[in-house]
Design a protein around this motif. Sequence first.
Motif, PDB file in Angstrom:
ATOM      1  N   GLU A 122       0.618   5.608  -0.263  1.00  0.00           N
ATOM      2  CA  GLU A 122       0.014   7.358   0.116  1.00  0.00           C
ATOM      3  C   GLU A 122       1.075   7.823  -0.376  1.00  0.00           C
ATOM      4  N   PHE A 166       5.493   8.760  -2.863  1.00  0.00           N
ATOM      5  CA  PHE A 166       4.262   8.028  -2.164  1.00  0.00           C
ATOM      6  C   PHE A 166       5.295   7.412  -1.409  1.00  0.00           C
ATOM      7  N   VAL A 222       3.305   2.704   3.317  1.00  0.00           N
ATOM      8  CA  VAL A 222       2.706   2.247   4.394  1.00  0.00           C
ATOM      9  C   VAL A 222       2.720   0.789   4.938  1.00  0.00           C
ATOM     10  N   SER A 252      -1.717  13.052   2.237  1.00  0.00           N
ATOM     11  CA  SER A 252      -2.949  12.084   2.412  1.00  0.00           C
ATOM     12  C   SER A 252      -3.171  10.858   1.868  1.00  0.00           C
ATOM     13  N   PRO A 253      -3.998  10.008   2.764  1.00  0.00           N
ATOM     14  CA  PRO A 253      -4.186   8.827   2.676  1.00  0.00           C
ATOM     15  C   PRO A 253      -5.405   8.437   1.800  1.00  0.00           C
ATOM     16  N   SER A 254      -6.180   9.439   1.553  1.00  0.00           N
ATOM     17  CA  SER A 254      -6.729   9.309   0.166  1.00  0.00           C
ATOM     18  C   SER A 254      -6.748   8.721  -1.249  1.00  0.00           C
ATOM     19  N   ARG A 255      -5.475   9.260  -1.152  1.00  0.00           N
ATOM     20  CA  ARG A 255      -4.649   9.407  -2.495  1.00  0.00           C
ATOM     21  C   ARG A 255      -3.814   7.636  -2.416  1.00  0.00           C
ATOM     22  N   SER A 256      -4.189   6.854  -2.980  1.00  0.00           N
ATOM     23  CA  SER A 256      -3.388   5.539  -2.856  1.00  0.00           C
ATOM     24  C   SER A 256      -3.399   4.632  -3.761  1.00  0.00           C
ATOM     25  N   TYR A 257      -2.646   3.784  -3.331  1.00  0.00           N
ATOM     26  CA  TYR A 257      -2.553   2.563  -5.142  1.00  0.00           C
ATOM     27  C   TYR A 257      -2.560   1.445  -3.729  1.00  0.00           C
ATOM     28  N   LYS A 261       1.287  -1.258  -0.432  1.00  0.00           N
ATOM     29  CA  LYS A 261       0.204  -0.318  -0.404  1.00  0.00           C
ATOM     30  C   LYS A 261       1.379   1.093   0.352  1.00  0.00           C
ATOM     31  N   ARG A 283      -5.768   1.743  -8.008  1.00  0.00           N
ATOM     32  CA  ARG A 283      -5.595   3.424  -7.498  1.00  0.00           C
ATOM     33  C   ARG A 283      -6.842   4.955  -7.563  1.00  0.00           C
ATOM     34  N   TRP A 318      -7.601   7.158  -6.230  1.00  0.00           N
ATOM     35  CA  TRP A 318      -7.870   9.206  -5.585  1.00  0.00           C
ATOM     36  C   TRP A 318      -8.939   9.718  -5.533  1.00  0.00           C
TER      37      TRP A 318
END
Length: 130
Positions: A19, A122, A125, A30-35, A17, A63, A65
């Motif tokens: 972030e 990024f 995490v 920004s944890p809401s922008r993650s892969y 993961k 992805r 976003w």
Amino acid sequence: MTDSKEGQNMSEWYIVKLELARTDEFPSGSPSRSYLIRLPLSDDGFIDDKLRKADPQRATVRRFWPNEPDQSGYILKVKNGWAFSYAVGEEDDENLFHLENHPIRAGEYLTLTEPNGTRLPFRVVAVSQT
């Protein structure tokens, strides 16, 4: 994982993961922008391309976003390293900076270049075996 009988560096498939790390726009990240990516990694955290080539459809990316539909694609070896690709062709590819020389471990950072040329940091995490 290391095979104690052979003393060899073994590889396994992992879910990683990423972030968005700190940027000017997001000073706290920004944890809401993650892969979420799935890759074969050696126990020292490097991509095992031989294992990936044996099952390339398994090397995937998803992805996430805000305010955009989730995207799913594949992780490809490209002439300048590695890329996330969501459709045939290079127009949508997101290149990963120096991933071939950089271990993927929790707490490490990776730089992704978006199709428009924007570079984003990024943070890894989580890394968990599949």
